[in-house]
Each structure stands twice: as C-alpha cells, then as structure tokens.
Design a protein around this motif. Structure first.
Motif, PDB file in Angstrom:
ATOM      1  N   ILE A   8       0.852  -1.192   0.000  1.00  0.00           N
ATOM      2  CA  ILE A   8       0.000   0.000   0.000  1.00  0.00           C
ATOM      3  C   ILE A   8       0.886   1.240   0.000  1.00  0.00           C
ATOM      4  CG2 ILE A   8      -1.973  -1.122   1.115  1.00  0.00           C
ATOM      5  CD1 ILE A   8      -1.064   0.143   3.752  1.00  0.00           C
ATOM      6  N   THR A   9       0.333   2.348  -0.459  1.00  0.00           N
ATOM      7  CA  THR A   9       1.087   3.600  -0.456  1.00  0.00           C
ATOM      8  C   THR A   9       1.031   4.218   0.938  1.00  0.00           C
ATOM      9  OG1 THR A   9      -0.792   5.003  -1.027  1.00  0.00           O
ATOM     10  CG2 THR A   9       0.448   4.014  -2.876  1.00  0.00           C
ATOM     11  N   PRO A  10       2.002   5.070   1.258  1.00  0.00           N
ATOM     12  CA  PRO A  10       1.955   5.752   2.552  1.00  0.00           C
ATOM     13  C   PRO A  10       0.669   6.567   2.743  1.00  0.00           C
ATOM     14  CG  PRO A  10       4.128   5.969   1.608  1.00  0.00           C
ATOM     15  CD  PRO A  10       3.252   5.344   0.549  1.00  0.00           C
ATOM     16  N   GLU A  11       0.131   7.115   1.658  1.00  0.00           N
ATOM     17  CA  GLU A  11      -1.104   7.896   1.741  1.00  0.00           C
ATOM     18  C   GLU A  11      -2.310   7.034   2.130  1.00  0.00           C
ATOM     19  OE1 GLU A  11       1.991   9.735  -0.431  1.00  0.00           O
ATOM     20  OE2 GLU A  11       0.959   7.899  -1.030  1.00  0.00           O
ATOM     21  N   GLU A  12      -2.282   5.764   1.792  1.00  0.00           N
ATOM     22  CA  GLU A  12      -3.373   4.832   2.112  1.00  0.00           C
ATOM     23  C   GLU A  12      -3.243   4.212   3.497  1.00  0.00           C
ATOM     24  OE1 GLU A  12      -4.369   2.302  -1.778  1.00  0.00           O
ATOM     25  OE2 GLU A  12      -2.217   2.319  -1.312  1.00  0.00           O
ATOM     26  N   LEU A  13      -2.084   4.378   4.114  1.00  0.00           N
ATOM     27  CA  LEU A  13      -1.733   3.604   5.303  1.00  0.00           C
ATOM     28  C   LEU A  13      -2.777   3.653   6.415  1.00  0.00           C
ATOM     29  CD1 LEU A  13       0.343   1.877   6.828  1.00  0.00           C
ATOM     30  CD2 LEU A  13       1.384   4.003   7.621  1.00  0.00           C
ATOM     31  N   HIS A  14      -3.088   4.802   6.938  1.00  0.00           N
ATOM     32  CA  HIS A  14      -3.967   4.867   8.110  1.00  0.00           C
ATOM     33  C   HIS A  14      -5.379   4.380   7.785  1.00  0.00           C
ATOM     34  CE1 HIS A  14      -5.805   6.460  11.809  1.00  0.00           C
ATOM     35  NE2 HIS A  14      -4.612   6.179  12.311  1.00  0.00           N
ATOM     36  N   THR A  15      -5.888   4.754   6.626  1.00  0.00           N
ATOM     37  CA  THR A  15      -7.228   4.305   6.217  1.00  0.00           C
ATOM     38  C   THR A  15      -7.273   2.791   6.073  1.00  0.00           C
ATOM     39  OG1 THR A  15      -7.629   6.388   5.090  1.00  0.00           O
ATOM     40  CG2 THR A  15      -9.007   4.530   4.437  1.00  0.00           C
ATOM     41  N   GLU A  16      -6.241   2.215   5.463  1.00  0.00           N
ATOM     42  CA  GLU A  16      -6.193   0.757   5.290  1.00  0.00           C
ATOM     43  C   GLU A  16      -6.055   0.047   6.636  1.00  0.00           C
ATOM     44  OE1 GLU A  16      -6.232  -3.064   3.826  1.00  0.00           O
ATOM     45  OE2 GLU A  16      -6.906  -1.206   2.882  1.00  0.00           O
ATOM     46  N   MET A  17      -5.307   0.627   7.550  1.00  0.00           N
ATOM     47  CA  MET A  17      -5.164   0.011   8.865  1.00  0.00           C
ATOM     48  C   MET A  17      -6.489   0.022   9.634  1.00  0.00           C
ATOM     49  SD  MET A  17      -2.266  -1.185   8.861  1.00  0.00           S
ATOM     50  CE  MET A  17      -0.911  -1.035   7.753  1.00  0.00           C
ATOM     51  N   LEU A  18      -7.233   1.097   9.518  1.00  0.00           N
ATOM     52  CA  LEU A  18      -8.565   1.130  10.138  1.00  0.00           C
ATOM     53  C   LEU A  18      -9.473   0.070   9.519  1.00  0.00           C
ATOM     54  CD1 LEU A  18      -9.156   4.967  10.508  1.00  0.00           C
ATOM     55  CD2 LEU A  18      -8.956   3.288  12.364  1.00  0.00           C
TER      56      LEU A  18
END
Length: 122
Positions: A8-18
């Motif tokens: 995943i891209t760094p920009e997607e990180l927090h959303t994907e983790m949630l």
C-alpha cells in the motif's frame, strides 16, 4: 508456505489500517518491522491476526525520501504499535506522524545515525 504481502502507499496507510481493524477484524498487530529496501525506500511490514477467525494478513509500505522518512502512526489503532514504531525509528530513522512519544527506545539519545540502514547514515 508463501507469504502474500499486500503493498500500500503511505497515503493509504492509516485508512487501510482502520479497515483491517474494523472491517476485517484484525484485532492483533502481531508485528511491525522496519525495513530498508535500498532504492525502493524505507518502510514497514505490518503483520496482523484476527483472534476471532485466526486469519492473518501482511501489508507493507515504503517512502522513498531517505532524508525525511515519515509514515502515519497506527498506535491509535493498536497500542502495541507505540513500541514497534519507536523501534523502527531508533534503528531506521522512520518517523511516525501523530505518535505520542517519538523518541529512541533502545539506543542512547546521543547516538548518531540509524544502525539498521543500508547507508548507515551517521
């Protein structure tokens, strides 16, 4: 056994983790490992498990800016990430945005550089 790692891209990180935590029920962050992939960048591998289903998942992300490597913290999602992220910072110099206590955990505060980086940047 082959480990399937989703990138995943760094920009997607927090959303994907949630999404991993809430939708896929990955309630256990097994590990968070800092990595130096050379030209590909500095990053992290995240390993999860659902204690309800026993399913596992592995994700990775990386930033190419070796001078200022920043990723979003996931310590607000899994408390154990607090320690893991400090370790990644200590050894690789990866800083985690919104981390509650971003400082060295193993090395002395006056230590110069990041010993696990391939460029061993002092």
């Amino acid at each position: 056994m082959t480990l399937d790692i989703k990138t995943i891209t760094p920009e997607e990180l927090h959303t994907e983790m949630l999404r991993q935590r809430n939708k896929l029920k990955m309630d256990f962050l097994v590990n968070l490992i800092g990595m130096d992939w050379g030209e590909e960048g500095l990053g992290v591998i995240y390993m999860f498990e659902s204690t309800a289903t026993g399913e596992t998942a592995t994700l990775k992300t990386a930033v190419t800016d070796r001078e200022n490597p920043y990723l979003d913290s996931v310590s607000d999602i899994w408390q154990i990430a607090n320690i893991y992220e400090r370790e990644a910072y200590d050894f690789f110099g990866i800083r985690f945005l919104n981390h509650p206590d971003m400082r060295r955990i193993f090395l002395r505060e006056d230590w110069t550089g990041y010993p696990m980086r391939k460029d061993n940047n002092p």
